[in-house]
Design a protein around this motif. Structure first.
Motif, mmCIF file in Angstrom:
data_model
loop_
_atom_site.group_PDB
_atom_site.id
_atom_site.type_symbol
_atom_site.label_atom_id
_atom_site.label_comp_id
_atom_site.label_asym_id
_atom_site.label_seq_id
_atom_site.Cartn_x
_atom_site.Cartn_y
_atom_site.Cartn_z
ATOM 1 N N GLN A 31 79.633 30.265 36.178
ATOM 2 C CA GLN A 31 78.729 29.177 35.576
ATOM 3 C C GLN A 31 79.518 27.913 36.100
ATOM 4 O OE1 GLN A 31 79.472 30.275 31.641
ATOM 5 N NE2 GLN A 31 77.240 31.210 31.423
ATOM 6 N N CYS A 78 84.067 15.630 39.276
ATOM 7 C CA CYS A 78 83.590 16.895 39.450
ATOM 8 C C CYS A 78 84.550 17.965 39.272
ATOM 9 C CB CYS A 78 82.818 17.107 40.877
ATOM 10 S SG CYS A 78 81.266 15.983 40.998
ATOM 11 N N ARG A 119 85.122 20.812 36.582
ATOM 12 C CA ARG A 119 85.076 22.174 36.691
ATOM 13 C C ARG A 119 86.445 22.843 35.888
ATOM 14 N NH1 ARG A 119 87.572 22.772 42.351
ATOM 15 N NH2 ARG A 119 89.289 22.055 40.987
ATOM 16 N N PRO A 148 79.099 26.822 40.436
ATOM 17 C CA PRO A 148 78.020 26.481 40.835
ATOM 18 C C PRO A 148 77.748 25.132 40.280
ATOM 19 C CG PRO A 148 77.560 28.510 40.146
ATOM 20 C CD PRO A 148 79.060 28.130 39.905
ATOM 21 N N ALA A 149 78.079 24.602 38.975
ATOM 22 C CA ALA A 149 77.984 23.279 38.545
ATOM 23 C C ALA A 149 78.752 22.298 39.146
ATOM 24 C CB ALA A 149 78.217 23.362 37.102
ATOM 25 N N ILE A 182 79.621 22.818 42.227
ATOM 26 C CA ILE A 182 79.022 22.374 43.635
ATOM 27 C C ILE A 182 77.739 21.344 43.631
ATOM 28 C CG2 ILE A 182 77.630 23.632 45.553
ATOM 29 C CD1 ILE A 182 79.274 26.088 45.134
ATOM 30 N N ARG A 183 77.138 21.718 42.447
ATOM 31 C CA ARG A 183 75.751 20.850 42.353
ATOM 32 C C ARG A 183 76.389 19.064 42.021
ATOM 33 N NH1 ARG A 183 74.038 25.253 39.341
ATOM 34 N NH2 ARG A 183 74.801 24.162 37.547
ATOM 35 N N CYS A 184 77.307 19.275 41.243
ATOM 36 C CA CYS A 184 77.779 17.910 40.912
ATOM 37 C C CYS A 184 78.415 16.914 42.345
ATOM 38 C CB CYS A 184 79.173 17.984 40.071
ATOM 39 S SG CYS A 184 79.975 16.316 39.679
ATOM 40 N N ARG A 185 78.995 17.974 43.136
ATOM 41 C CA ARG A 185 79.561 17.313 44.569
ATOM 42 C C ARG A 185 78.204 16.919 45.291
ATOM 43 N NH1 ARG A 185 84.225 20.209 47.602
ATOM 44 N NH2 ARG A 185 83.573 18.631 49.029
ATOM 45 N N GLN A 186 77.356 17.726 45.456
ATOM 46 C CA GLN A 186 75.964 17.221 45.823
ATOM 47 C C GLN A 186 75.424 15.853 45.689
ATOM 48 O OE1 GLN A 186 73.693 20.875 45.518
ATOM 49 N NE2 GLN A 186 74.688 21.711 47.150
ATOM 50 N N ARG A 187 75.464 15.518 44.207
ATOM 51 C CA ARG A 187 74.883 14.270 43.676
ATOM 52 C C ARG A 187 75.759 13.215 43.786
ATOM 53 N NH1 ARG A 187 73.774 17.839 39.439
ATOM 54 N NH2 ARG A 187 75.584 16.838 38.425
ATOM 55 N N CYS A 188 77.199 13.413 44.506
ATOM 56 C CA CYS A 188 77.967 12.295 44.850
ATOM 57 C C CYS A 188 77.540 11.565 46.043
ATOM 58 C CB CYS A 188 79.515 12.744 45.393
ATOM 59 S SG CYS A 188 80.363 13.454 43.745
#
Length: 494
Positions: free
Chosen positions: A479, A463, A467, A482-483, A485-491
């Motif tokens: 841009q 992630c 970035r 936020p991408a 952050i979303r990637c980290r949430q999927r880990c």
């Protein structure tokens, strides 16, 4: 006990005189060494061949290595000086080893870049002139001749003004430039035949006694422990044995040999013969070291040198640390460096190297020792050596203070004890063969590999990489972040 001591002393003198005469007679049919011996002078000449104009080097009072170059006056800018320094230091490293300048130039843990200074002669010229005048050492009044790398000259030690005049006439007849010579008056150099208590295991620097006949013995100092040809033993002086240059299987004791003592520690096993002819002038017997090897008959002690309470003559062994641990060795020493010795008579003492590779006539003998080194007192009046110190280990102290680098073995000096002469380790090993004098330290282990990343750590790393790539390609933070952050949430959680 008093009667035994008087009788022992009387017989020792009588029998020692007899055995000395026998040794000289039995050593007469000697021949030059089968294998050529490489001296420190030979190495200086090799450096001069690789770096033309090189005239020697020494360590000054500040610990800086000074290097003589004949063309130093022509080096008129920083670039030419840098190129000359690089050439000569490369030549020194190729001949003497990559760490020679660092090891010999450092004093008290400091080292600086070598300095180039103007020399009048190169090492090739000085070696040629030294060789041409060496035959003058055919009498007791000429003590030594030296390719003097501190003064860029050939230095000759003489006893008295008549010897000076004789030598000046000889040098003139040989075509040696008078300006290239330094003739100085000196005292004769003699063999020096308490650290006197029983020590087990036996370290270097303590008293040993050698049987030389019925009620006859010599007192010397144990030089250093070694492994030779896979066998445990130690090195001391050849002249400490019954017959110099002959192995007689002499008994060695520590510290002495009273009746029924059980103090025997070893037997003489190797004492190379003296040679005649070649570099050895008529009427002389020569060697490159005053060394003999003995096999231990008890367990060998560690590679250590006994450490006393101070370095101005103490013979009292220190409480802790009680020894210098030998961790390295130096085949050759440099003029100006500080060296130490520990011996049974004058204890721990130190001085600075004043000469290397000097050919020395030993007083009151027909012996010439070739390419020896001389250490002189720095200040004060304490003796550096006296009778009984023969065999003392010569060493430098490393910055760790309790570790030592071995340089050679002391064998004699003038009567006033203001200096001592020693055989360099390089020449000892060329005569006795390869010696193990310390335990090599294992190479440092590489750090262990980092533990493998967990699935979560792998994901977070990807992630962050995405970035950084987004921002590097001109993406807007609004841009890319936020991408991220979303990637980290999927880990995964772990």
């Amino acid at each position: 006990m008093r009667l035994r001591i008087l009788l022992t002393s009387f017989v020792a003198i009588a029998i020692s005189t007899t055995t000395t005469a026998i040794a000289q007679k039995s050593d007469a049919p000697a021949t030059p060494p089968a294998a050529p011996v490489t001296t420190f002078d030979d190495k200086l000449v090799k450096i001069a061949e690789l770096a033309p104009g090189f005239g020697g080097m020494f360590v000054d009072e500040k610990g800086t290595v000074q290097i003589y170059m004949k063309n130093a006056g022509e080096l008129r800018n920083a670039d030419s000086m840098k190129a000359a320094r690089a050439q000569v230091t490369s030549a020194i490293a190729s001949v003497l080893g990559a760490d020679f300048l660092t090891q010999n130039g450092a004093r008290k843990g400091r080292a600086s870049e070598p300095n180039i200074i103007k020399g009048d002669y190169d090492a090739i010229e000085l070696a040629k002139w030294k060789k041409s005048v060496a035959p003058a050492l055919d009498g007791q009044e000429i003590v030594f001749v030296d390719l003097d790398e501190r003064r860029n000259r050939v230095t000759v030690g003489v006893v008295g003004d008549p010897a000076r005049q004789r030598f000046e006439a000889l040098a003139k007849s040989l075509g040696v430039p008078f300006e290239a010579l330094i003739i100085e008056e000196t005292q004769p150099i003699r063999f020096h035949a308490s650290l006197r208590d029983k020590r087990r295991p036996v370290p270097a620097g303590v008293q040993i006694e050698i049987d030389t006949g019925i009620f006859a013995y010599k007192i010397c100092t144990l030089g250093f422990n070694v492994v030779r040809n896979g066998r445990d033993g130690f090195v001391t002086n050849s002249h400490c044995t019954r017959n110099r240059g002959v192995s007689n299987d002499d008994d060695f004791h520590q510290p002495n040999d009273p009746l029924l003592s059980g103090n025997k520690i070893g037997d003489e096993d190797a004492d190379p013969r003296y040679f005649t002819g070649g570099q050895c002038p008529s009427g002389r017997r020569c060697r490159f070291s005053d060394s003999a090897y003995a096999d231990y008959r008890i367990a060998r002690g560690p590679f250590e040198i006994a450490r006393t309470t101070n370095n101005v003559g103490s013979r009292t062994i220190n409480g802790f640390p009680s020894a210098f641990r030998i961790v390295s060795e130096t085949p050759d020493s440099m003029v100006g460096m500080r060296l130490n010795k520990v011996g049974r008579t004058t204890g721990w003492a130190f001085g600075d190297v004043r000469a290397t590779c000097i050919d020395v006539n030993v007083a009151d003998t027909d012996v010439r020792l070739l390419c020896q080194s001389r250490v002189a007192r720095v200040s004060g009046t304490n003796k550096l050596t006296d009778n009984g110190d023969s065999g003392s280990p010569v060493f430098s102290i490393l910055p760790t203070a309790s570790q030592a680098c071995l340089h050679g073995i002391l064998w004699g000096g003038p009567d006033d004890g203001s200096s001592f002469v020693f055989s360099p380790l390089n020449l000892i090993e060329q005569e006795l063969g390869p010696l193990t004098t310390f335990t090599a330290q294992p190479p440092p282990q590489p750090p262990p590999p980092p533990p493998p990343l967990t699935p979560r750590e792998e994901c977070l790393r990807e992630c962050a990489a995405d970035r950084d790539s987004c921002l590097a390609e001109g993406g807007l933070a609004s841009q890319c972040v936020p991408a991220f952050i979303r990637c980290r949430q999927r880990c995964p959680a772990r």
